[in-house]
Design an enzyme around this catalytic site. Structure first.
Site, PDB file in Angstrom:
ATOM      1  CE  LYS A   3      -3.821  -2.397   2.061  1.00 41.61           C
ATOM      2  NZ  LYS A   3      -4.329  -3.051   3.253  1.00 41.61           N
ATOM      3  CD  GLN A  41      -3.342  -4.685   6.261  1.00 41.94           C
ATOM      4  OE1 GLN A  41      -3.226  -3.686   5.566  1.00 41.94           O
ATOM      5  NE2 GLN A  41      -3.868  -5.809   5.808  1.00 41.94           N
ATOM      6  CG  ASP A  85     -10.668  -1.071   3.827  1.00 43.76           C
ATOM      7  OD1 ASP A  85     -10.646  -1.293   2.601  1.00 43.76           O
ATOM      8  OD2 ASP A  85     -10.280  -1.887   4.677  1.00 43.76           O
TER       9      ASP A  85
END
Ligand code: NDP
Length: 285
Positions: free
Chosen positions: A52, A96, A119
């Site tokens: 990322k 994460q 997200d």
């Protein structure tokens, strides 16, 4: 049969992202910013975070990294999320997953400012999506619709089955397909006759993590098959949920694993970061 090339669609989308990042920097004097919060030292998570960060650097997005020890308390993680929420140079935040088991994942994700929830995991973001309001779309499902659109695959009026009902993939994918006027069925591990559902569908999306679950006898001639699953064979090879070699000849379109849905997921994280920046600037709703 056409193999849907996720790497190609990702690379085309990244050109768009980079151009927008440059335009926004010229307009505001700063790059869009994405913050990744990692708790612990899980090797797979560390690789995802590195990917990322690298993708940000290559596409004009500033990356911020907040790393915490695997024994970090709820309050310590919450404090980092709050810090990212308050930092004006950060437009998008991702925690994460998975988090270490002593942490309450859902309630920590709910601390992310919904305006920075790139997200699409906050309940406000999900609620907006379900109620048909403008919302950030979860990266993997959004990436799948980008692939379908890139190849001009018609969706309206089609029957689609989504196998998998997770909050991250299955449910938002079903919603996005319904928004595009597909007639959607969701299946899961308690579905009694999976084949009877997949066999009649125009579009079959697999998101279970069960290697080779979708076999050729479960697919109708000419179906579009999307494989989200990622698992490893005994020889270490990365595989999907679809028995690709046998299913591919029955399909009109199919995504491979690797090289299908996967490359779009990080790409859409960058895309959503740009969108979040534009929202904060008032350029879009
Ligand atoms: P989850 O484990 O959260 O969900 C899996 C879903 O599959 C559940 O709804 C489960 O049903 C269902 N399922 C499991 N076994 C069967 C079965 N035999 N028949 C029908 N349904 C079944 O996984 P995620 O949704 O997070 O991820 C799914 C897969 O996609 C994983 O392999 C993951 O690694 C991959 N993935 C890939 C991404 C990419 O970028 N390519 C991004 C995100 C995920 P139930 O609810 O009843 O338990």
């Amino acid at each position: 049969m056409t193999i849907l090339d996720g790497k190609l669609v990702a690379s085309e989308t990244r050109k768009e992202i980079k151009a927008e990042a440059e335009r926004l920097k010229a307009k505001t004097g700063r790059q869009p910013g994405l913050c990744v919060i990692l708790v612990g030292d899980d090797p797979a998570s560390a690789i995802y975070v590195r990917n990322k960060t690298k993708a940000c650097e290559e596409n004009g997005i500033r990356s911020f990294f907040f790393g915490l020890d695997k024994n970090a308390t709820y309050d310590e993680v919450a404090a980092k999320i709050t810090e990212a929420n308050l930092n004006d140079e950060i437009d998008g935040i991702i925690v994460q997953l998975p988090l270490p088991s002593h942490l309450d994942t859902a309630s920590l994700l709910d601390l992310i400012d919904p305006l920075k929830d790139v997200d699409g995991c906050h309940f406000v973001t999900k609620g907006k999506l379900w109620t048909g309001r403008d919302a950030i779309k979860a990266c993997t499902p959004y990436g799948i619709t980008k692939i379908l659109d890139y190849y001009n695959i018609p969706l309206e009026g089609k029957t689609a089955v989504v196998v998998g009902r997770s909050n991250l993939v299955g449910k938002p994918l079903a919603q996005l397909l319904m928004d595009r006027n597909c007639t959607v069925t969701i299946c899961h591990s308690k579905t009694t006759d999976l084949k009877s559902v997949t066999k009649t569908a125009d579009i079959v999306c697999m998101a279970t993590g069960k290697r080779g679950l979708l076999t050729a006898d479960m697919v109708k001639e000419g179906a579009v098959v999307i494989d989200v699953g990622i698992s490893r064979a005994e020889n270490g090879k990365i595989c999907g949920d679809v028995d690709f070699d046998n299913v591919k000849d029955k399909c009109s379109y199919i995504t491979p694993v690797p090289g299908g849905v996967g490359p779009m997921t990080v790409t859409m994280l960058l895309y959503n970061t740009i969108e979040a920046f534009k929202c904060r600037l008032g350029e879009i709703k």
